[in-house]
Design a protein around this motif. Structure first.
Motif, PDB file in Angstrom:
ATOM      1  N   TYR A 443      29.731 -37.900 -27.969  1.00  0.00           N
ATOM      2  CA  TYR A 443      30.396 -36.479 -28.364  1.00  0.00           C
ATOM      3  C   TYR A 443      29.007 -35.445 -28.391  1.00  0.00           C
ATOM      4  N   HIS A 444      29.317 -34.275 -27.774  1.00  0.00           N
ATOM      5  CA  HIS A 444      28.272 -33.238 -27.987  1.00  0.00           C
ATOM      6  C   HIS A 444      28.870 -32.084 -28.757  1.00  0.00           C
ATOM      7  N   ALA A 445      27.776 -31.864 -29.632  1.00  0.00           N
ATOM      8  CA  ALA A 445      28.513 -30.524 -30.495  1.00  0.00           C
ATOM      9  C   ALA A 445      27.542 -29.233 -30.195  1.00  0.00           C
ATOM     10  N   GLU A 464      22.192 -32.285 -35.786  1.00  0.00           N
ATOM     11  CA  GLU A 464      22.141 -33.124 -34.804  1.00  0.00           C
ATOM     12  C   GLU A 464      23.331 -32.704 -33.943  1.00  0.00           C
ATOM     13  N   THR A 465      23.166 -32.883 -32.764  1.00  0.00           N
ATOM     14  CA  THR A 465      24.171 -32.394 -31.663  1.00  0.00           C
ATOM     15  C   THR A 465      24.670 -33.450 -30.956  1.00  0.00           C
ATOM     16  N   THR A 466      24.350 -34.631 -31.107  1.00  0.00           N
ATOM     17  CA  THR A 466      25.147 -35.671 -30.165  1.00  0.00           C
ATOM     18  C   THR A 466      25.590 -36.753 -31.201  1.00  0.00           C
ATOM     19  N   VAL A 467      26.509 -37.644 -31.083  1.00  0.00           N
ATOM     20  CA  VAL A 467      27.049 -38.653 -31.774  1.00  0.00           C
ATOM     21  C   VAL A 467      27.794 -39.875 -30.847  1.00  0.00           C
ATOM     22  N   GLU A 480      35.587 -43.216 -38.207  1.00  0.00           N
ATOM     23  CA  GLU A 480      35.071 -41.999 -38.654  1.00  0.00           C
ATOM     24  C   GLU A 480      33.650 -41.708 -38.287  1.00  0.00           C
ATOM     25  N   LEU A 481      33.616 -40.639 -37.699  1.00  0.00           N
ATOM     26  CA  LEU A 481      32.146 -40.134 -37.304  1.00  0.00           C
ATOM     27  C   LEU A 481      32.063 -38.788 -38.067  1.00  0.00           C
ATOM     28  N   GLN A 482      30.426 -38.497 -37.949  1.00  0.00           N
ATOM     29  CA  GLN A 482      30.203 -37.124 -38.732  1.00  0.00           C
ATOM     30  C   GLN A 482      28.783 -36.517 -38.387  1.00  0.00           C
ATOM     31  N   LEU A 483      28.861 -35.051 -38.316  1.00  0.00           N
ATOM     32  CA  LEU A 483      27.735 -34.253 -37.948  1.00  0.00           C
ATOM     33  C   LEU A 483      27.628 -33.228 -39.231  1.00  0.00           C
ATOM     34  N   ILE A 506      33.216 -30.084 -30.847  1.00  0.00           N
ATOM     35  CA  ILE A 506      32.654 -31.449 -30.426  1.00  0.00           C
ATOM     36  C   ILE A 506      33.439 -31.808 -29.435  1.00  0.00           C
ATOM     37  N   SER A 507      32.938 -32.153 -28.204  1.00  0.00           N
ATOM     38  CA  SER A 507      33.702 -32.866 -27.187  1.00  0.00           C
ATOM     39  C   SER A 507      32.977 -34.032 -26.466  1.00  0.00           C
ATOM     40  N   GLY A 508      33.612 -34.620 -25.954  1.00  0.00           N
ATOM     41  CA  GLY A 508      33.094 -35.913 -25.164  1.00  0.00           C
ATOM     42  C   GLY A 508      34.114 -36.579 -24.057  1.00  0.00           C
ATOM     43  N   ALA A 509      33.608 -36.930 -22.978  1.00  0.00           N
ATOM     44  CA  ALA A 509      34.465 -37.391 -21.929  1.00  0.00           C
ATOM     45  C   ALA A 509      35.209 -38.452 -22.333  1.00  0.00           C
ATOM     46  N   GLY A 510      36.415 -38.685 -22.142  1.00  0.00           N
ATOM     47  CA  GLY A 510      37.341 -39.745 -22.553  1.00  0.00           C
ATOM     48  C   GLY A 510      37.842 -39.589 -24.163  1.00  0.00           C
TER      49      GLY A 510
END
Length: 618
Positions: A443-445, A464-467, A480-483, A506-510
């Motif tokens: 994921y990219h924020a 942080e911009t990625t997770v 659960e993920l967090q930024l 926040i978006s990510g392919a798939g």
């Protein structure tokens, strides 16, 4: 001659240029022939002529009617001469025997020989005597026999009622009307020939119960209700009501396979005289198989019946139904599917899907001869639309295929974040979101302007911009993920614009896209400290220009024991300066460092605490 010859029609109307046929019938009887002979002898004696010669045979006579007139209103009459030869029925009587299923036609023939040098045109006279009032025996209206040749006369037997079966000791079979059935159908055929002879055959027919009057073949998908058409014709010229019986012939009705086939149809059928109509029954098969269904139609009036067999081939359907599923991303949509089990044992169903986010709620076991419902679930992670194939499979009842038309709409906003921080300071908060994808996603924020907002988004910072997130199993719970998002105000709010807003995306392919609103409230500068300053030494105080433009700041202390090296300094936007503060005194004291600027009426205050290292007196 009026009693021996007759013409029909006796009267009528003829249009100009039209032809009509007049039928002349010859119907002698013993009494009429005797009366004719007596009149002929008397007429000959009156004329002084010899009596006419007699034809050979017991009662054979030739009769001539020379003055049959057809009278017209505006035309001279037309005369017709007719000659008839009456032949007594003599000689040996032969028998033709027939046997066939009821309503099945069968034919036999016999030969007639022309002994003369002229063409014979014979009119066979056939009649059915038992049962009376029927015409089960028929033959051609005219048979032409060439001179010195032979010709066949074909007799056809087409029974519409059954005869009584061969005696087996049971009581006589009765029809529903109470009338006994004939043991045989009986009739006769008589042919008089121009040479003075006669041919007579007695006719006997046995009409057996029908085996199968008609066979039909059809194909239908299994697991779908199929309406089968069966054409039925009323063979009588009167209205009939039939009792209808539907039965499964193959597979064996007592076997396990037959439990997966359901039949249903109405129990009666009314047919007008001589008409053909369709009877329809419904059939449902749970398996790919071949079945034979026998439909029997029994007349309530006569007890006569007909049998139609239908052979049905059941093939796998492409799809039993089309299911529409609409859901917003990460929201759950459900559709219930009813599953019936006609067997006398439980049936277990397992579901599969070609779409990773469409699945059945759970495996299902349906008890014997009962029905249950199963949930089809759809929880998409990315927007879009399309079709998918889902299947329920049972070892006992086969495969149930369905087509799903799905549509995933954008997800709504996640829980919003509100941050409050003093001007020159900052505040941070964790944004938590649920990862539901069946594949690994990075994921990219990013921070975007909020819809309709005119404020700057520079006050919000992503630490942080990625997770990254791993792929989840079919039955795994969301992860659960967090930024971390930080708010660092650059100005105070106004009455018209008390806060600043932005959109965290926040978006990510798939894995789809997550959005939330971030709101920041800037507070006036808050006092900080105390900062400990040792006697004769200095302590550094960090100060940052919170504004978006270069700004001149002034520095001062409110206690002469504390000193700063400069009175003012211009700082670039968001730049930090390290300001040394020194302390010199013979006792512990407190003070304040005051930093101010023209853009803000309220200064930044840093509390100072000077320490000499000596113990303070009580």
């Amino acid at each position: 001659f009026g009693k021996i010859f007759s013409a029909s029609p006796a009267e009528g109307f003829v249009r100009p240029g039209e032809d009509i046929s007049v039928t002349v019938a010859f119907h002698p009887t013993r009494d009429r022939i005797a009366e004719y002979r007596k009149a002929e002898k008397a007429a000959a004696m009156r004329r002084g002529k010899p009596a006419p010669p007699e034809m050979p045979g017991p009662l054979n006579v030739r009769m001539n009617a020379k003055d049959i007139r057809c009278v017209f209103e505006s035309h001279p009459p037309i005369t017709l001469e007719a000659t008839g030869i009456a032949v007594e029925r003599t000689g040996e009587t032969k028998t033709l025997s027939f046997s066939t299923d009821v309503r099945k036609e069968v034919s036999q023939s016999f030969e007639v020989e022309n002994t003369q040098d002229t063409v014979w045109k014979l009119q066979p006279q056939v009649q059915t005597m038992e049962p009376a009032g029927t015409s089960f025996f028929t033959c051609p209206r005219e048979v032409v026999v060439q001179p010195k040749q032979k010709a066949e006369v074909v007799v056809t037997y087409l029974p519409f009622t059954m005869t009584e079966p061969p005696s087996n000791g049971d009581a006589t079979m009765l029809s529903p009307s109470g009338r006994p059935r004939c043991d045989k159908h009986r009739g006769s055929v008589f042919i008089g020939t121009p040479d003075g002879n006669a041919i007579l055959y007695s006719l006997e027919g046995v009409a057996l119960p029908p085996k199968v009057d008609r066979s039909l073949k059809d194909r239908a998908p299994c697991k779908k209700q199929h309406n089968q058409r069966v054409p039925v014709k009323n063979w009588l010229h009167e209205r009939q009501r039939f009792d209808v019986k539907i039965e499964l012939v193959d597979p064996d009705p007592s076997g396990q396979e037959a439990q997966g086939i359901n039949l249903h149809g109405v129990g009666t059928l009314d047919l007008p005289p001589g008409l053909e109509r369709d009877y329809r029954f419904s059939i449902y098969s749970y398996h790919e198989t071949t079945a034979i269904v026998r439909v029997s139609f029994t007349s309530q009036q006569t007890g006569e019946f007909m049998v139609v067999e239908v052979e049905l081939e059941f093939f796998a359907p492409e799809s039993l139904a089309t299911i529409q599923l609409d859901a917003a991303c990460r929201q759950l949509a459900k559709h219930k599917i009813a599953v019936a089990n006609p067997l006398n044992r439980p049936a277990r169903f397992v579901g599969t899907s070609s779409h990773p986010y469409i699945r059945f709620g759970q495996d299902l076991e349906v008890p014997a001869r009962s029905e249950r419902t199963l949930d089809l679930l759809f929880r998409p992670v990315e927007e879009g639309s399309g079709t998918a194939d889902v299947t329920l499979k049972s070892d006992e009842l086969g495969v149930y295929p369905y087509t799903v038309k799905w549509r995933a709409t954008p997800a709504g906003l996640e829980r919003s974040i509100t941050l409050k921080a003093p001007l020159g300071g900052s505040a941070a908060e964790l944004f938590k979101f649920q990862h539901m994808a069946k594949c690994a996603v990075e994921y990219h924020a990013r921070i975007e302007p909020a819809p309709g907002a005119k404020t700057s988004i520079a006050d919000f910072i992503l630490e942080e911009t990625t997770v990254s997130a791993p792929a989840l199993d079919e039955n795994a719970l969301p992860k659960e993920l967090q930024l971390r998002v930080r708010y660092q105000p650059s100005c105070l709010g106004t009455k018209e614009q008390p806060s600043v807003s932005a959109m965290l995306v926040i978006s990510g392919a798939g894995g789809g896209e997550y959005k939330t609103m971030i709101t920041g409230f800037a507070q006036p500068p808050q006092p900080q400290g105390p900062f400990d300053v040792p006697n004769g030494k200095s302590t550094t105080v960090e100060f940052k220009n919170p504004f978006e433009n270069p700004t001149e700041f002034t520095f001062q202390v409110d206690n002469p024991a504390f000193m700063v090296p400069m009175r003012s300094q211009v700082l670039d936007p968001q730049k930090t300066c390290s300001l040394p503060v020194s302390f010199k005194s013979d006792r512990d004291q407190g003070g304040r460092l005051i930093i101010s600027c023209k853009q803000l009426s309220q200064p930044w205050i840093f509390y100072l605490r000077g320490a000499t290292g000596k113990s303070s007196s009580a």
